[in-house]
Enzyme design. Sequence first.
Site, PDB file in Angstrom:
ATOM      1  N   ASP A 298      17.018 -13.597 -19.541  1.00  0.00           N
ATOM      2  CA  ASP A 298      17.992 -13.007 -20.441  1.00  0.00           C
ATOM      3  C   ASP A 298      18.025 -13.870 -21.717  1.00  0.00           C
ATOM      4  O   ASP A 298      17.149 -13.728 -22.561  1.00  0.00           O
ATOM      5  CB  ASP A 298      19.329 -12.963 -19.690  1.00  0.00           C
TER       6      ASP A 298
ATOM      7  N   ASP B 205      14.032 -13.891 -11.386  1.00  0.00           N
ATOM      8  CA  ASP B 205      14.309 -12.453 -11.360  1.00  0.00           C
ATOM      9  C   ASP B 205      14.318 -11.848 -12.764  1.00  0.00           C
ATOM     10  O   ASP B 205      13.697 -10.818 -13.013  1.00  0.00           O
ATOM     11  CB  ASP B 205      15.631 -12.145 -10.625  1.00  0.00           C
TER      12      ASP B 205
ATOM     13  N   GLY C   5      18.631 -14.494  -7.060  1.00  0.00           N
ATOM     14  CA  GLY C   5      18.135 -13.205  -7.547  1.00  0.00           C
ATOM     15  C   GLY C   5      16.675 -12.899  -7.277  1.00  0.00           C
ATOM     16  O   GLY C   5      16.298 -11.740  -7.157  1.00  0.00           O
TER      17      GLY C   5
HETATM   18  P1  IMP Z   1      19.642 -16.530 -18.867  1.00  0.00           P
HETATM   19  O1  IMP Z   1      19.900 -17.962 -18.532  1.00  0.00           O
HETATM   20  O2  IMP Z   1      20.550 -16.013 -19.931  1.00  0.00           O
HETATM   21  O3  IMP Z   1      18.199 -16.253 -19.198  1.00  0.00           O
HETATM   22  O4  IMP Z   1      20.054 -15.695 -17.618  1.00  0.00           O
HETATM   23  C1  IMP Z   1      19.266 -15.659 -16.522  1.00  0.00           C
HETATM   24  C2  IMP Z   1      20.055 -15.407 -15.269  1.00  0.00           C
HETATM   25  O5  IMP Z   1      21.236 -14.640 -15.499  1.00  0.00           O
HETATM   26  C3  IMP Z   1      19.188 -14.619 -14.341  1.00  0.00           C
HETATM   27  O6  IMP Z   1      18.487 -15.472 -13.493  1.00  0.00           O
HETATM   28  C4  IMP Z   1      20.178 -13.765 -13.622  1.00  0.00           C
HETATM   29  O7  IMP Z   1      20.631 -14.453 -12.503  1.00  0.00           O
HETATM   30  C5  IMP Z   1      21.303 -13.578 -14.596  1.00  0.00           C
HETATM   31  N1  IMP Z   1      21.175 -12.303 -15.324  1.00  0.00           N
HETATM   32  C6  IMP Z   1      20.755 -12.117 -16.588  1.00  0.00           C
HETATM   33  N2  IMP Z   1      20.748 -10.830 -16.915  1.00  0.00           N
HETATM   34  C7  IMP Z   1      21.152 -10.162 -15.810  1.00  0.00           C
HETATM   35  C8  IMP Z   1      21.342  -8.765 -15.521  1.00  0.00           C
HETATM   36  O8  IMP Z   1      21.126  -7.854 -16.344  1.00  0.00           O
HETATM   37  N3  IMP Z   1      21.765  -8.483 -14.267  1.00  0.00           N
HETATM   38  C9  IMP Z   1      22.020  -9.444 -13.336  1.00  0.00           C
HETATM   39  N4  IMP Z   1      21.842 -10.736 -13.558  1.00  0.00           N
HETATM   40  C10 IMP Z   1      21.423 -11.104 -14.800  1.00  0.00           C
HETATM   41 MG    MG Z   2      18.470 -15.788 -11.526  1.00  0.00          MG
END
Ligand code: IMP
Ligand code: MG
Length: 177
Positions: free
Chosen positions: A107, A104, A50
């Site tokens: 979340d 990128d 991403g």
């Molecule tokens: P986390 O581990 O929940 O913080 O998610 C992070 C990863 O999930 C990011 O590096 C993205 O690859 C993916 N991700 C989280 N939110 C989105 C979104 O709104 N669109 C696309 N990819 C997302």
């Molecule tokens: Mg990512």
Amino acid sequence: MRDRTTNTPSPLFSEETVKQRVRVMGQQISEDYAGVTSDSPLFLVVALKGAFIFAADLVRSITVPCRIDFIHASSYGAGKTSSGNVSIRHNLDVTGHHLLLVEDIVDTGLTLQQISAELMAMQPASLNICTLLDKPEARKYPVSVAYSGFTVPNAFIVGYGIDYNERYRELPFIGVL
Ligand code: IMP
Ligand code: MG
């Protein structure tokens, strides 16, 4: 269930807005790392896939000596964010380096927490996190972000490298599905 693949994303940040913000981020990073030398450059570790477009633009706005390498991180489960399992692949040796982890979007924070732990185990000289987008409402795992481009709502974001099921990465702007 609504099929996101047939929808056109609504623009959130235009190509020009993103370009300007990334330029400012690069300037800020260059100021903060003004002390690095070509013998001990800033080491950008880019989370694939991403962050690839963000990193390509960011690195061209950084004026201090730097090097760049990649780490591949993905949540298991097609299309879903943060299934709770993160697979991390890399071939890095970052011991003693000043690291800037380039992501990128943050979340829940799980991905960054796991990548950071893996990098910290190699005993870098320092580690800071730089993310293009931050979704603070979705946070479950605390992450300390040093550089953040934009705060976004808790919606599904695509474009400028960020995908839904491998689609929309090529969009020059950032949008919501
Ligand atoms: P986390 O581990 O929940 O913080 O998610 C992070 C990863 O999930 C990011 O590096 C993205 O690859 C993916 N991700 C989280 N939110 C989105 C979104 O709104 N669109 C696309 N990819 C997302
Ligand atoms: Mg990512």
